[in-house]
Design an enzyme around this catalytic site. Structure first.
Site, short mmCIF file in Angstrom:
data_model
loop_
_atom_site.label_atom_id
_atom_site.label_comp_id
_atom_site.label_asym_id
_atom_site.label_seq_id
_atom_site.Cartn_x
_atom_site.Cartn_y
_atom_site.Cartn_z
N ASP A 1 -7.28 -1.61 3.84
CA ASP A 1 -6.35 -2.66 3.41
C ASP A 1 -6.75 -4.03 3.97
O ASP A 1 -6.25 -5.06 3.52
CB ASP A 1 -4.92 -2.34 3.87
CG ASP A 1 -4.37 -1.08 3.23
OD1 ASP A 1 -4.60 -0.89 2.02
OD2 ASP A 1 -3.71 -0.30 3.93
N ASP B 1 -1.67 -0.77 6.13
CA ASP B 1 -1.88 -0.20 7.46
C ASP B 1 -3.32 0.23 7.70
O ASP B 1 -3.74 0.40 8.83
CB ASP B 1 -1.00 1.04 7.63
CG ASP B 1 -1.43 2.18 6.72
OD1 ASP B 1 -1.77 1.89 5.55
OD2 ASP B 1 -1.44 3.33 7.16
N ASP C 1 0.86 -1.18 0.00
CA ASP C 1 0.00 0.00 0.00
C ASP C 1 0.91 1.24 0.00
O ASP C 1 2.04 1.16 0.46
CB ASP C 1 -0.85 -0.08 1.28
CG ASP C 1 -1.42 1.24 1.70
OD1 ASP C 1 -2.17 1.82 0.92
OD2 ASP C 1 -1.10 1.70 2.82
P1 ADP Z 1 -5.27 6.08 -0.27
O1 ADP Z 1 -5.17 4.67 -0.79
O2 ADP Z 1 -4.10 6.91 -0.72
O3 ADP Z 1 -5.52 6.14 1.21
P2 ADP Z 1 -8.13 6.66 -0.78
O4 ADP Z 1 -8.67 5.51 -1.55
O5 ADP Z 1 -8.49 6.77 0.64
O6 ADP Z 1 -6.52 6.75 -1.01
O7 ADP Z 1 -8.55 8.02 -1.52
C1 ADP Z 1 -8.33 8.20 -2.90
C2 ADP Z 1 -8.51 9.65 -3.29
O8 ADP Z 1 -9.81 10.14 -2.91
C3 ADP Z 1 -7.53 10.59 -2.63
O9 ADP Z 1 -6.30 10.62 -3.30
C4 ADP Z 1 -8.29 11.92 -2.72
O10 ADP Z 1 -8.17 12.47 -4.01
C5 ADP Z 1 -9.73 11.50 -2.51
N1 ADP Z 1 -10.10 11.62 -1.09
C6 ADP Z 1 -10.23 10.63 -0.17
N2 ADP Z 1 -10.60 11.11 1.03
C7 ADP Z 1 -10.69 12.45 0.91
C8 ADP Z 1 -11.02 13.54 1.78
N3 ADP Z 1 -11.33 13.36 3.06
N4 ADP Z 1 -11.02 14.78 1.26
C9 ADP Z 1 -10.72 15.00 -0.03
N5 ADP Z 1 -10.39 14.02 -0.91
C10 ADP Z 1 -10.37 12.78 -0.47
MG MG Z 2 -2.41 3.18 3.79
#
Ligand code: ADP
Ligand code: MG
Length: 287
Positions: free
Chosen positions: A236, A232, A38
């Site tokens: 995941d 983490d 991840d």
């Molecule tokens: P990661 O695997 O990096 O944790 P997520 O799947 O949680 O990514 O989120 C993917 C995308 O969705 C982020 O890169 C962002 O663009 C958007 N995103 C997620 N949560 C938020 C939030 N709280 N505010 C704004 N954008 C968000």
């Molecule tokens: Mg992570």
């Protein structure tokens, strides 16, 4: 496999901060030929910071007030940034998280939407004019989020997360051990590629929705690989359970640690090649 040598092996691993839930996992570790990592919180420190904000103070107030309702590390970064600027947060009337895309909230009658391009498209917000600006952020490994208020674009907030110091060396060792190394993330392709390049990973699977991570692990298994998944986050957990060996980052969420077969303390990535090394030494003693 003699129970005694397995016990010695898991004991040695534990002394190093690698906690196997059972001896069978140490044996399986020996058979691995692919490792999926991840991005956020695993390869990176998971402590993103706002580096750029292009909107006005009123937008920042709405943005941070809305993000206050989210538990995402990106949201924490935004709230911390606004607090540093002495921006006062206000009550939200409604809040919705859209996993993998962003958030929506209603504040003092305004509808605010924050997130990626897809979320803007879904809300008919035109962001064509800022596409190049977004690309420029992403090419240097930043995560850029778009902000819309009542259907109109109002600014961009870019966030950066630094890689763990030992990540490049850990990945080099894993490759040397003959493992295929793959990065898996919900973040966009360009940001993911930029981070991957910094740590020496050449296989990237990006823009995977939280519920899609386990499917990606399964796809790799279907190619005949024995796969370890390292993660983490809460999102995941299904992938950690699906993998032949699920490895949780000790600094991560309880949900991830519970779903995994192994936990590495402190999130030290050098413990990954160490675990492989110990499994090889143990199995060699058995044979
Ligand atoms: P990661 O695997 O990096 O944790 P997520 O799947 O949680 O990514 O989120 C993917 C995308 O969705 C982020 O890169 C962002 O663009 C958007 N995103 C997620 N949560 C938020 C939030 N709280 N505010 C704004 N954008 C968000
Ligand atoms: Mg992570």
């Amino acid at each position: 496999a003699t129970p005694t040598s397995i016990m010695v092996g898991t004991g040695r691993a534990a002394e190093n901060g690698i906690l196997f839930k059972g001896g069978e996992h140490l044996e399986l570790t020996h058979a691995l030929n692919a490792i999926v990592l991840d991005k956020t919180g695993t390869i990176t420190k998971g402590k993103p910071e706002v580096t750029d904000f292009t909107g006005d103070n009123e937008t920042l107030k709405l943005l941070a007030s809305a993000e206050k309702g989210s538990e995402h590390p990106l949201a924490e970064a935004i709230v911390a940034y606004a607090t540093e600027q002495d921006i006062e947060l206000v009550e939200v009337e409604s809040f919705t998280a859209i996993p993998g895309h962003g958030i929506e909230a209603t504040i003092s009658g305004y509808k605010i939407v924050v997130g990626n391009r897809k979320l803007m498209n879904d809300n008919q917000v035109n962001v064509n004019d800022v596409e190049q600006e977004l690309i420029d952020f992403e090419l240097i490994g930043k995560t850029a989020m778009l902000i819309a208020v009542n259907g109109a674009y109002r600014g961009t907030v870019a966030v950066a997360d630094t890689i763990k110091e030992s990540a490049p060396e850990a990945i080099r060792q894993l490759k040397e051990q003959g493992l295929e190394v793959i990065m898996l993330t919900g973040d966009n392709e360009r940001t993911a590629q930029a981070i991957a390049k910094q740590v020496g990973i050449d296989q990237v699977i990006a823009q995977v929705l939280p519920e899609g991570k386990a499917d990606k692990v399964k796809e790799i298994q279907n190619k005949g690989k024995k796969v370890a998944m390292v993660g983490d986050g809460v999102n995941d957990a299904p992938a950690l359970a699906t993998a032949d060996i699920g490895i949780a980052i000790g600094t991560g969420t309880e949900v991830a640690i519970e779903a995994a077969d192994v936990t590495i303390l402190g999130g030290e990535l050098l413990l990954l090649p160490k675990a492989i090394k110990i499994s090889h030494a143990t199995i060699k003693n058995i044979r």
